[in-house]
Design a protein around this motif. Structure first.
Motif, PDB file in Angstrom:
ATOM      1  N   THR A  13      -1.843 -35.835  16.032  1.00 46.34           N
ATOM      2  CA  THR A  13      -2.923 -34.852  16.178  1.00 46.34           C
ATOM      3  C   THR A  13      -3.435 -34.742  17.607  1.00 46.34           C
ATOM      4  OG1 THR A  13      -4.643 -36.463  15.637  1.00 46.34           O
ATOM      5  CG2 THR A  13      -3.692 -35.187  13.797  1.00 46.34           C
ATOM      6  N   ARG A  15      -5.649 -36.541  18.903  1.00 48.30           N
ATOM      7  CA  ARG A  15      -7.097 -36.704  18.839  1.00 48.30           C
ATOM      8  C   ARG A  15      -7.416 -38.156  18.520  1.00 48.30           C
ATOM      9  NH1 ARG A  15      -6.628 -32.413  20.784  1.00 48.30           N
ATOM     10  NH2 ARG A  15      -7.392 -30.417  20.077  1.00 48.30           N
ATOM     11  N   GLY A  25     -13.592 -39.360   5.617  1.00 46.95           N
ATOM     12  CA  GLY A  25     -13.762 -38.175   4.776  1.00 46.95           C
ATOM     13  C   GLY A  25     -13.083 -38.326   3.429  1.00 46.95           C
ATOM     14  N   HIS A 106      -8.498 -20.422   1.576  1.00 48.54           N
ATOM     15  CA  HIS A 106      -8.673 -21.346   2.695  1.00 48.54           C
ATOM     16  C   HIS A 106      -9.928 -20.933   3.468  1.00 48.54           C
ATOM     17  CE1 HIS A 106      -8.079 -22.507   6.949  1.00 48.54           C
ATOM     18  NE2 HIS A 106      -7.587 -23.600   6.422  1.00 48.54           N
ATOM     19  N   ASP A 108     -11.766 -21.895   7.214  1.00 49.88           N
ATOM     20  CA  ASP A 108     -11.662 -22.676   8.438  1.00 49.88           C
ATOM     21  C   ASP A 108     -13.035 -23.268   8.794  1.00 49.88           C
ATOM     22  OD1 ASP A 108     -13.211 -20.796   9.870  1.00 49.88           O
ATOM     23  OD2 ASP A 108     -11.499 -19.956  10.932  1.00 49.88           O
ATOM     24  N   PRO A 109     -13.113 -24.091   9.818  1.00 53.01           N
ATOM     25  CA  PRO A 109     -14.390 -24.728  10.162  1.00 53.01           C
ATOM     26  C   PRO A 109     -15.497 -23.753  10.573  1.00 53.01           C
ATOM     27  CG  PRO A 109     -12.575 -25.872  11.224  1.00 53.01           C
ATOM     28  CD  PRO A 109     -12.008 -24.625  10.612  1.00 53.01           C
ATOM     29  N   HIS A 110     -15.143 -22.504  10.828  1.00 55.85           N
ATOM     30  CA  HIS A 110     -16.129 -21.506  11.234  1.00 55.85           C
ATOM     31  C   HIS A 110     -16.589 -20.633  10.070  1.00 55.85           C
ATOM     32  CE1 HIS A 110     -15.195 -22.733  15.283  1.00 55.85           C
ATOM     33  NE2 HIS A 110     -13.917 -22.583  14.992  1.00 55.85           N
ATOM     34  N   GLY A 111     -16.153 -20.973   8.861  1.00 59.36           N
ATOM     35  CA  GLY A 111     -16.567 -20.211   7.686  1.00 59.36           C
ATOM     36  C   GLY A 111     -15.784 -18.942   7.445  1.00 59.36           C
ATOM     37  N   LYS A 117      -3.872 -21.009   4.187  1.00 61.84           N
ATOM     38  CA  LYS A 117      -3.879 -21.515   5.563  1.00 61.84           C
ATOM     39  C   LYS A 117      -2.847 -20.811   6.440  1.00 61.84           C
ATOM     40  CE  LYS A 117      -0.930 -25.450   4.466  1.00 61.84           C
ATOM     41  NZ  LYS A 117      -0.843 -26.891   4.403  1.00 61.84           N
ATOM     42  N   ARG A 120      -4.020 -15.873   7.493  1.00 55.52           N
ATOM     43  CA  ARG A 120      -5.434 -15.941   7.888  1.00 55.52           C
ATOM     44  C   ARG A 120      -6.040 -14.619   8.335  1.00 55.52           C
ATOM     45  NH1 ARG A 120      -6.810 -21.766  10.484  1.00 55.52           N
ATOM     46  NH2 ARG A 120      -5.470 -22.993   9.144  1.00 55.52           N
TER      47      ARG A 120
END
Length: 186
Positions: A13, A15, A25, A106, A108-111, A117, A120
Motif C-alpha cells: 500500500t 503507507r 478496523g 460502493h 468512497d471516503p468522500h461519500g 468499486k 465509479r
C-alpha cells in the motif's frame, strides 16, 4: 487484505501503519457484529503470504474471496498491471451480470456512491443528496452495462468474461487485449 504482515501490507500500500489500521478496523467491525467478507488481493509482492492471509480470515471466521487478476486503477492507469502474480492468475468465468447498483454499491471516503468499486462514474454525492440518492444507482448500473466503445457489436459478448465498466478501464489503460477480452486469445 493486502498482506498478512505489516511488512507486506504496508509495502504494497506504500503507507506505513496501514496494516495496523486495517487490523484495528477489522477488530472493531468484527466485535460490532458487522457482516464482513474479506477480499484477499494477491500480487507478486505478497504471494508468499497467501496461506497466512487465508489463516487470518479463518481466525475471524470470515468468508473471503481471492483476487489475483489485477485490473487498471480506477482512473484507467496501467501501472498496477505488472504487479500481477503469474502463479495466481485465474481464467475468468463468463460475465452473466451482477447486482452492482441494485443489490450492493460502493461509497468512497468522500461519500460518493457508485454502482461498484470499478464503475465509479457517474456517482451519487451522498453528502448532498442523502440516502435518497441511492435510488438512482440501479438506473446508472443499467446504463453502464451496455456494450459500448470497442465492445459494440461484439460477436462474443454472450460469453464475455469482463463486465463493461471493467473492460472500459482496460481499454483506457491500453492494456493487452488478452487481459480482458477473448479476441486477444485467438
Amino acid at each position: 487484505m493486502y498482506g498478512a504482515t505489516e511488512e507486506s501490507y504496508d509495502g504494497l500500500t506504500r503507507r506505513r501503519g496501514a496494516f495496523r489500521l486495517f487490523t484495528k478496523g477489522l477488530d472493531a467491525a468484527h466485535e460490532a457484529g458487522l457482516p464482513i467478507n474479506l477480499s484477499l488481493v494477491v500480487t507478486q509482492h505478497n504471494e508468499h503470504e497467501v496461506d497466512e492471509m487465508r489463516a487470518l480470515a479463518d481466525r475471524y471466521g470470515l468468508p473471503f474471496n481471492e483476487y489475483s487478476n489485477i485490473s487498471p486503477t480506477i482512473h484507467s492507469g496501467a501501472e498496477t498491471l505488472p504487479s500481477q502474480s503469474a502463479k495466481f492468475l485465474r481464467e475468468r468465468k463468463p460475465f452473466t451480470g451482477c447486482g452492482a447498483g441494485h443489490t450492493h454499491f460502493h461509497v468512497d471516503p468522500h461519500g460518493m456512491a457508485s454502482i461498484c468499486k470499478v464503475g465509479r462514474d457517474p456517482n451519487v454525492p451522498l453528502p448532498i443528496e442523502g440516502i435518497e440518492g441511492l435510488r438512482r444507482l440501479g438506473g446508472i448500473a443499467d446504463s453502464l452495462m451496455g456494450r459500448t466503445g470497442g465492445c459494440s457489436g461484439c460477436t462474443l459478448s454472450g460469453s464475455c468474461f469482463t463486465c463493461r465498466p471493467l473492460a472500459k478501464l482496460y481499454q483506457e489503460a491500453n492494456s493487452p487485449l488478452d487481459r480482458y477480452c477473448q479476441h486477444g486469445r485467438r
